[in-house]
Design a protein around this motif. Sequence first.
Motif, short mmCIF file in Angstrom:
data_model
loop_
_atom_site.label_atom_id
_atom_site.label_comp_id
_atom_site.label_asym_id
_atom_site.label_seq_id
_atom_site.Cartn_x
_atom_site.Cartn_y
_atom_site.Cartn_z
N ALA A 91 -33.12 10.10 -0.16
CA ALA A 91 -33.33 11.63 -0.45
C ALA A 91 -32.21 12.44 -0.63
O ALA A 91 -32.03 13.37 -1.24
CB ALA A 91 -34.06 12.40 0.90
N LEU A 92 -30.87 12.13 0.09
CA LEU A 92 -29.70 12.76 0.01
C LEU A 92 -29.14 12.61 -1.48
O LEU A 92 -28.60 13.63 -1.98
CB LEU A 92 -28.73 12.08 1.04
N THR A 97 -32.37 19.56 -5.74
CA THR A 97 -33.48 19.79 -5.09
C THR A 97 -33.30 20.26 -3.43
O THR A 97 -32.29 19.67 -2.86
CB THR A 97 -34.48 18.48 -5.09
N GLY A 98 -34.00 20.98 -2.98
CA GLY A 98 -33.97 21.63 -1.74
C GLY A 98 -34.47 20.55 -0.71
O GLY A 98 -35.20 19.86 -0.93
N ILE A 131 -37.99 16.49 1.51
CA ILE A 131 -38.96 15.91 2.84
C ILE A 131 -40.18 16.04 2.44
O ILE A 131 -40.98 14.72 2.89
CB ILE A 131 -38.33 16.56 4.05
N ARG A 132 -40.79 17.00 1.78
CA ARG A 132 -42.36 16.82 1.45
C ARG A 132 -42.64 15.79 0.58
O ARG A 132 -43.52 15.20 0.80
CB ARG A 132 -42.60 18.36 1.14
N VAL A 188 -28.09 16.39 8.24
CA VAL A 188 -26.87 16.15 7.28
C VAL A 188 -26.57 17.38 6.24
O VAL A 188 -25.40 17.89 6.28
CB VAL A 188 -27.08 14.58 6.26
N VAL A 189 -27.84 17.86 6.12
CA VAL A 189 -27.39 19.37 5.03
C VAL A 189 -27.06 20.27 6.01
O VAL A 189 -26.07 20.81 5.62
CB VAL A 189 -28.81 19.71 4.61
N ARG A 190 -27.44 20.43 7.29
CA ARG A 190 -27.02 21.40 8.26
C ARG A 190 -25.55 21.38 8.59
O ARG A 190 -24.98 22.39 8.73
CB ARG A 190 -28.04 21.43 9.37
#
Length: 149
Positions: free
Chosen positions: A18-19, A27-28, A33-34, A65-67
């Motif tokens: 995903a990362l 992609t956001g 996640i969805r 990780v994003v945060r």
Amino acid sequence: MSAARASRSVARLAAVQALYQMEVSSTGVEAVIREFSDHRFDRDVEGETLASADEAFFADLVRGVVREQKPIDAAIVKRLAQGWRLERLDATVRAILRAGAFELMHRSDVPTEVAIDEYVELTKSFFEGPEPGFVNGALDGVARDVRPG
């Protein structure tokens, strides 16, 4: 391996994917996640059901990780050879290091050895060269910095 540990291993692999996907496609986080929840988890692949993923753990890794990307990247860069920049690393290695560093920095429920071993094993599934040793060394260094004692 216990079912709980296996489901976390699947979650870690999915988080790295995903990362990576977020980095190469912009992609956001919530969309990725969805997508994984709706289309990738608990699916049959050639008649075999994949081990189920710990979806809450997966979402926590990706969101975390994003945060926390700036402090995570700083912790990783501190452990790279002098003059090396994170951007020079393969995007998959970057995703692996970020997920591993996040666990070491923010998931005290995960033992240091388990986090490092899981990401080294994951690296071996993507690379046959020096990358697993590199990931081991970098995450071991991050662990020494963020988990003293």
